[in-house]
Design an enzyme around this catalytic site. Structure first.
Site, PDB file in Angstrom:
ATOM      1  N   ASP A  52       0.822  -1.358  -0.015  1.00 49.77           N
ATOM      2  CA  ASP A  52      -0.202  -0.090   0.109  1.00 49.77           C
ATOM      3  C   ASP A  52       0.875   1.199   0.100  1.00 49.77           C
ATOM      4  OD1 ASP A  52      -2.986  -0.757   1.324  1.00 49.77           O
ATOM      5  OD2 ASP A  52      -1.341  -2.279   1.612  1.00 49.77           O
ATOM      6  N   GLU A  75      -5.117   7.598  -0.111  1.00 53.91           N
ATOM      7  CA  GLU A  75      -5.452   7.085   1.201  1.00 53.91           C
ATOM      8  C   GLU A  75      -4.379   6.614   2.322  1.00 53.91           C
ATOM      9  OE1 GLU A  75      -6.703   2.688   0.854  1.00 53.91           O
ATOM     10  OE2 GLU A  75      -7.171   2.705   3.040  1.00 53.91           O
ATOM     11  N   ASP A 120      -6.317   5.219  -4.287  1.00 53.13           N
ATOM     12  CA  ASP A 120      -6.393   4.109  -3.139  1.00 53.13           C
ATOM     13  C   ASP A 120      -5.334   3.249  -3.837  1.00 53.13           C
ATOM     14  OD1 ASP A 120      -6.651   1.864  -1.934  1.00 53.13           O
ATOM     15  OD2 ASP A 120      -8.783   1.949  -1.647  1.00 53.13           O
ATOM     16  N   LEU A 122      -4.015   0.632  -3.340  1.00 52.14           N
ATOM     17  CA  LEU A 122      -4.483  -1.016  -3.035  1.00 52.14           C
ATOM     18  C   LEU A 122      -5.562  -1.440  -2.273  1.00 52.14           C
ATOM     19  CD1 LEU A 122      -1.762  -3.479  -1.669  1.00 52.14           C
ATOM     20  CD2 LEU A 122      -4.189  -4.002  -1.998  1.00 52.14           C
ATOM     21  N   ASP A 123      -6.741  -1.385  -3.219  1.00 55.28           N
ATOM     22  CA  ASP A 123      -7.850  -1.443  -2.575  1.00 55.28           C
ATOM     23  C   ASP A 123      -8.345  -3.258  -2.372  1.00 55.28           C
ATOM     24  OD1 ASP A 123     -10.539  -0.850  -1.774  1.00 55.28           O
ATOM     25  OD2 ASP A 123     -11.445  -1.615  -3.656  1.00 55.28           O
ATOM     26  N   THR A 125      -6.920  -4.801   0.708  1.00 54.64           N
ATOM     27  CA  THR A 125      -5.592  -5.030   1.320  1.00 54.64           C
ATOM     28  C   THR A 125      -5.879  -6.085   2.311  1.00 54.64           C
ATOM     29  OG1 THR A 125      -5.031  -2.739   1.870  1.00 54.64           O
ATOM     30  CG2 THR A 125      -3.892  -4.240   3.177  1.00 54.64           C
ATOM     31  N   THR A 197     -19.674  -6.479   0.877  1.00 49.12           N
ATOM     32  CA  THR A 197     -18.449  -6.652   1.337  1.00 49.12           C
ATOM     33  C   THR A 197     -18.687  -8.265   1.794  1.00 49.12           C
ATOM     34  OG1 THR A 197     -17.516  -6.052   3.529  1.00 49.12           O
ATOM     35  CG2 THR A 197     -19.758  -6.091   3.531  1.00 49.12           C
ATOM     36  N   HIS A 200     -16.881  -6.528   5.949  1.00 49.85           N
ATOM     37  CA  HIS A 200     -17.363  -5.590   6.941  1.00 49.85           C
ATOM     38  C   HIS A 200     -18.808  -5.434   6.856  1.00 49.85           C
ATOM     39  CE1 HIS A 200     -13.244  -3.985   5.442  1.00 49.85           C
ATOM     40  NE2 HIS A 200     -13.169  -3.870   7.011  1.00 49.85           N
ATOM     41  N   GLY A 222     -13.134  -5.685  -1.611  1.00 51.18           N
ATOM     42  CA  GLY A 222     -12.688  -4.463  -2.359  1.00 51.18           C
ATOM     43  C   GLY A 222     -13.995  -3.702  -3.239  1.00 51.18           C
ATOM     44  N   ASP A 249     -12.060   5.026  -2.274  1.00 45.75           N
ATOM     45  CA  ASP A 249     -12.651   3.581  -2.704  1.00 45.75           C
ATOM     46  C   ASP A 249     -13.518   3.633  -3.696  1.00 45.75           C
ATOM     47  OD1 ASP A 249     -11.453   2.034  -0.438  1.00 45.75           O
ATOM     48  OD2 ASP A 249     -12.681   3.122   0.856  1.00 45.75           O
TER      49      ASP A 249
HETATM   50  P1  AMP Z   1     -14.954  -4.196   1.488  1.00 47.17           P
HETATM   51  O1  AMP Z   1     -16.280  -4.068   0.476  1.00 47.17           O
HETATM   52  O2  AMP Z   1     -15.430  -4.736   2.724  1.00 47.17           O
HETATM   53  O3  AMP Z   1     -14.186  -4.639   0.827  1.00 47.17           O
HETATM   54  O4  AMP Z   1     -14.604  -2.753   1.632  1.00 47.17           O
HETATM   55  C1  AMP Z   1     -14.172  -1.846   0.547  1.00 47.17           C
HETATM   56  C2  AMP Z   1     -13.554  -0.668   0.774  1.00 47.17           C
HETATM   57  O5  AMP Z   1     -13.933   0.044   1.987  1.00 47.17           O
HETATM   58  C3  AMP Z   1     -11.990  -1.122   1.318  1.00 47.17           C
HETATM   59  O6  AMP Z   1     -11.014  -0.385   1.074  1.00 47.17           O
HETATM   60  C4  AMP Z   1     -12.236  -1.426   2.838  1.00 47.17           C
HETATM   61  O7  AMP Z   1     -10.906  -1.129   3.578  1.00 47.17           O
HETATM   62  C5  AMP Z   1     -13.052  -0.073   3.287  1.00 47.17           C
HETATM   63  N1  AMP Z   1     -13.901  -0.357   4.204  1.00 47.17           N
HETATM   64  C6  AMP Z   1     -15.264  -0.839   4.224  1.00 47.17           C
HETATM   65  N2  AMP Z   1     -15.624  -0.866   5.538  1.00 47.17           N
HETATM   66  C7  AMP Z   1     -14.739  -0.329   6.379  1.00 47.17           C
HETATM   67  C8  AMP Z   1     -14.548  -0.505   7.699  1.00 47.17           C
HETATM   68  N3  AMP Z   1     -15.616  -0.825   8.494  1.00 47.17           N
HETATM   69  N4  AMP Z   1     -13.440   0.097   8.246  1.00 47.17           N
HETATM   70  C9  AMP Z   1     -12.321   0.223   7.548  1.00 47.17           C
HETATM   71  N5  AMP Z   1     -12.432   0.230   6.126  1.00 47.17           N
HETATM   72  C10 AMP Z   1     -13.719  -0.310   5.582  1.00 47.17           C
HETATM   73 MG    MG Z   2     -10.003   0.676  -0.271  1.00 47.61          MG
HETATM   74 MG    MG Z   3      -6.281   0.949  -0.073  1.00 51.67          MG
END
Ligand code: AMP
Ligand code: MG
Ligand code: MG
Length: 312
Positions: A52, A75, A120, A122-123, A125, A197, A200, A222, A249
């Site tokens: 990243d 980011e 971003d 590296l989306d 991570t 997600t 998350h 991502g 993002d």
């Molecule tokens: P995801 O769909 O969970 O892969 O998230 C998409 C992007 O949003 C990624 O860059 C995640 O790091 C960020 N993201 C989503 N929810 C959160 C969270 N609760 N805390 C930190 N980053 C998040």
């Molecule tokens: Mg991201």
């Molecule tokens: Mg990132």
């Protein structure tokens, strides 16, 4: 030709080259094996690695060297021209496919002060550290007067399971021009597929998905990867009723989606503003649809009590 192309095209072309270079840095870090993982401290699954950090330095230094008057927000923190960066991380060749395109009239003369590039590096991570490498993308989004109008999504590990030599792929888009680097595909007509997600989710995220009555819910990593699924017809909508995603993002994914007639808003149906002084979190969630879907009709399915969890 390169010098005379409009600023927006040169920026997009530089973004495409820099995102691709960043992708090779990301793969080098993985090959060496020392990921240098740091917890960013804002909750679980919020990690940063050496990939990243290095990818951001490559992209920001490359952009600022050629476009010192443009605002770049990444980011992984502070972006300034005085950062020491290995010379071979700075790209000087601009993507010829983008450069040779016809600039839409509305972008022929844009003031650098009206542009923000959201990076971003590296989306995905967590997925990168877990070996789910096709979820990883590099995102460089182009905002003009606060609107996400274009961007680049580089996927360093595209088809890495089937291809021996994995060079990845670089997709780009600009509203009024269209997209390059891939073939857009329409989603199936006989079922409704939503992506969200994988790491998350909480009660509100899941309740919001339930009211949409999808035939399939694809939980993948991502924001870039999920919008790719919309662009390639693998899903109809990307829904995330959470304040976890940030502007970096969504700017590039929204720019590509809009270039193909799709929409990305919050869960109330309002557009996000990507100007340089906005707050980073997308605090009213993500609701993205491809052009084959009636965006507002879907938003109307979300009950007010869920929407009220995301006030302005
Ligand atoms: P995801 O769909 O969970 O892969 O998230 C998409 C992007 O949003 C990624 O860059 C995640 O790091 C960020 N993201 C989503 N929810 C959160 C969270 N609760 N805390 C930190 N980053 C998040
Ligand atoms: Mg991201
Ligand atoms: Mg990132």
């Amino acid at each position: 030709m390169a010098q005379s192309a409009p600023l927006v095209l040169r920026l997009l072309a530089c973004s495409a080259s820099a995102a691709t270079r960043a992708g090779s840095i990301i793969k080098d870090v993985m090959t060496k094996g020392d990921l240098g993982i740091v917890e960013k401290g804002s909750g679980k699954n919020d990690l940063q690695t050496e990939a990243d950090r290095s990818a951001q330095r490559c992209i920001v230094a490359s952009l600022l060297r050629l476009f010192p008057d443009v605002t770049v927000i990444g980011e992984e923190g502070c972006c300034n021209t005085s950062d020491e960066v290995p010379p071979d991380w700075i790209v000087t060749d601009l993507d010829s496919g983008v450069l040779s395109s016809q600039c839409p009239p509305e972008f022929e003369k844009v003031d650098p002060k009206d542009i923000v590039i959201w990076v971003d590096p590296l989306d995905g991570t967590s997925e990168y550290t877990q070996g789910l490498l096709d979820h990883v993308t590099v995102l460089v989004g182009l905002a003009v007067k606060g609107k996400a109008v274009g961007g680049v999504i580089h996927q360093p590990y595209h088809e890495y399971k089937v291809k021996k030599e994995c060079s990845g792929r670089t997709l780009w888009g600009l509203v009024g021009l269209g997209v390059g680097g891939f073939t857009p595909t329409s989603p199936p007509k006989d079922k409704f597929i939503v992506t969200t997600t994988r790491q998350h989710a909480d009660d509100v995220v899941n309740k919001t998905l339930e009211v949409l009555h999808a035939d399939e819910v694809l939980r993948v990593g991502g924001a870039g990867h999920k919008v790719l699924m919309l662009l390639e017809g693998k899903a109809h909508a990307y829904v995330f009723a959470s304040k976890g995603c940030k502007k970096w993002d969504t700017c590039a994914p929204e720019g590509l989606l809009r270039s193909l007639g799709g929409v990305l808003t919050d869960i109330h149906g309002r557009e996000y503003n990507y100007s340089k002084d906005v707050c980073f979190p997308n605090a009213q969630g993500i609701f993205a649809t491809s052009r084959y879907v009636n965006h507002q009709e879907l938003i109307n399915k979300i009950p007010q009590e869920l929407k009220d969890r995301f006030p302005y």
